[in-house]
Design a protein around this motif. Structure first.
Motif, PDB file in Angstrom:
ATOM      1  N   LEU A  28      39.490  35.933 -18.585  1.00 58.49           N
ATOM      2  CA  LEU A  28      38.730  35.394 -19.710  1.00 58.49           C
ATOM      3  C   LEU A  28      37.510  36.278 -19.948  1.00 58.49           C
ATOM      4  CD1 LEU A  28      38.699  31.595 -18.751  1.00 58.49           C
ATOM      5  CD2 LEU A  28      40.206  32.737 -20.395  1.00 58.49           C
ATOM      6  N   THR A  67      28.246  40.023 -22.030  1.00 56.58           N
ATOM      7  CA  THR A  67      29.666  39.742 -21.799  1.00 56.58           C
ATOM      8  C   THR A  67      29.988  39.763 -20.318  1.00 56.58           C
ATOM      9  OG1 THR A  67      30.159  40.882 -23.883  1.00 56.58           O
ATOM     10  CG2 THR A  67      32.018  40.416 -22.450  1.00 56.58           C
ATOM     11  N   LEU A 118      35.237  26.693 -24.232  1.00 60.41           N
ATOM     12  CA  LEU A 118      34.200  26.808 -23.206  1.00 60.41           C
ATOM     13  C   LEU A 118      34.758  26.522 -21.820  1.00 60.41           C
ATOM     14  CD1 LEU A 118      31.340  24.747 -24.940  1.00 60.41           C
ATOM     15  CD2 LEU A 118      31.640  27.245 -24.961  1.00 60.41           C
ATOM     16  N   LEU A 134      30.243  29.148 -20.359  1.00 64.06           N
ATOM     17  CA  LEU A 134      30.617  30.420 -20.970  1.00 64.06           C
ATOM     18  C   LEU A 134      31.565  30.167 -22.139  1.00 64.06           C
ATOM     19  CD1 LEU A 134      31.444  32.156 -17.588  1.00 64.06           C
ATOM     20  CD2 LEU A 134      29.401  32.581 -18.969  1.00 64.06           C
ATOM     21  N   GLU A 135      31.406  30.930 -23.212  1.00 66.72           N
ATOM     22  CA  GLU A 135      32.309  30.828 -24.359  1.00 66.72           C
ATOM     23  C   GLU A 135      33.346  31.935 -24.271  1.00 66.72           C
ATOM     24  OE1 GLU A 135      32.296  30.105 -29.160  1.00 66.72           O
ATOM     25  OE2 GLU A 135      30.451  30.789 -28.195  1.00 66.72           O
ATOM     26  N   ILE A 136      34.607  31.566 -24.367  1.00 67.15           N
ATOM     27  CA  ILE A 136      35.705  32.521 -24.261  1.00 67.15           C
ATOM     28  C   ILE A 136      35.833  33.302 -25.566  1.00 67.15           C
ATOM     29  CG2 ILE A 136      38.183  32.794 -23.886  1.00 67.15           C
ATOM     30  CD1 ILE A 136      38.053  30.029 -22.426  1.00 67.15           C
ATOM     31  N   GLN A 137      35.851  34.632 -25.442  1.00 64.78           N
ATOM     32  CA  GLN A 137      36.010  35.508 -26.609  1.00 64.78           C
ATOM     33  C   GLN A 137      37.428  36.072 -26.690  1.00 64.78           C
ATOM     34  OE1 GLN A 137      33.554  35.670 -28.869  1.00 64.78           O
ATOM     35  NE2 GLN A 137      32.450  34.277 -27.512  1.00 64.78           N
ATOM     36  N   CYS A 174      34.116  36.486 -21.622  1.00 71.65           N
ATOM     37  CA  CYS A 174      33.219  35.411 -22.049  1.00 71.65           C
ATOM     38  C   CYS A 174      31.826  35.909 -22.391  1.00 71.65           C
ATOM     39  CB  CYS A 174      33.078  34.384 -20.922  1.00 71.65           C
ATOM     40  SG  CYS A 174      34.625  33.663 -20.367  1.00 71.65           S
ATOM     41  N   THR A 175      31.147  35.119 -23.204  1.00 73.97           N
ATOM     42  CA  THR A 175      29.730  35.329 -23.467  1.00 73.97           C
ATOM     43  C   THR A 175      28.976  34.089 -22.978  1.00 73.97           C
ATOM     44  OG1 THR A 175      30.004  34.443 -25.698  1.00 73.97           O
ATOM     45  CG2 THR A 175      30.084  36.831 -25.464  1.00 73.97           C
TER      46      THR A 175
END
Length: 171
Positions: free
Chosen positions: A125, A78, A58, A143-146, A127-128
């Protein structure tokens, strides 16, 4: 300096100019977070980027409640977050401007998911959105890194005392 010289809040508030000056004493990186909306790139700059967690992966940025761009980006699944390089001074200013084509003359790329990235950045990055927290006149956007692309040889831009700076390379 002693504790007696500390400036205290008047009626639980500080002078905004003085507070901006105080916050400006802490150097920070500068990011662009962007995505495609209706076939066009949209985005904004933020200097309040920070890592939050390794597991899950995150990061966060802070966005002013007055932003007209963030509500459009917030609805997307995204987002692309680019850690800008020292050479990106114009990019940072354009992405902070109002009433202009923010992507004019900016070299950018998009992913299949609609995330938009700035070429020449030291880090991308994808992110979602993970969580948003109301915090005074801003929102903390987690944000969560994908996925990510690291370019460690590109020095990031630093924002300090209301100006952009380059990190000195150590020998």
């Amino acid at each position: 300096m002693s504790a007696h010289e500390m400036i205290t809040a008047s009626d639980t508030k500080f002078d905004q100019g003085l507070l901006r000056q105080a916050f400006g004493l802490f150097p920070s990186g500068v990011t662009a977070f962007c995505a495609m909306i209706d076939g066009k790139p949209e985005g904004m700059a933020a200097s309040s980027f920070t890592s939050v967690s390794i597991d899950p992966a995150l990061v966060s940025v802070c966005v002013a409640n007055t932003s007209s761009t963030w509500p459009r980006l917030a609805a997307l699944p995204t987002l692309g977050l680019s850690v800008l390089a020292f050479e990106h001074g114009l990019v940072a200013r354009q992405l902070s401007a109002r009433g202009v084509d923010r992507f004019a003359e900016i070299d950018w790329a998009q992913t299949e998911s609609g995330a938009v990235f700035v070429h020449g950045a030291s880090l991308w990055l994808e992110c979602t959105p993970f969580k948003t927290v109301d915090a005074g006149d801003h929102q903390i956007v987690v944000l969560e890194i994908q996925s990510m692309l690291l370019k460690p040889d590109i020095a990031p831009m630093v924002f300090h005392r209301s100006a952009f700076h380059e990190i000195a390379h150590s020998a």
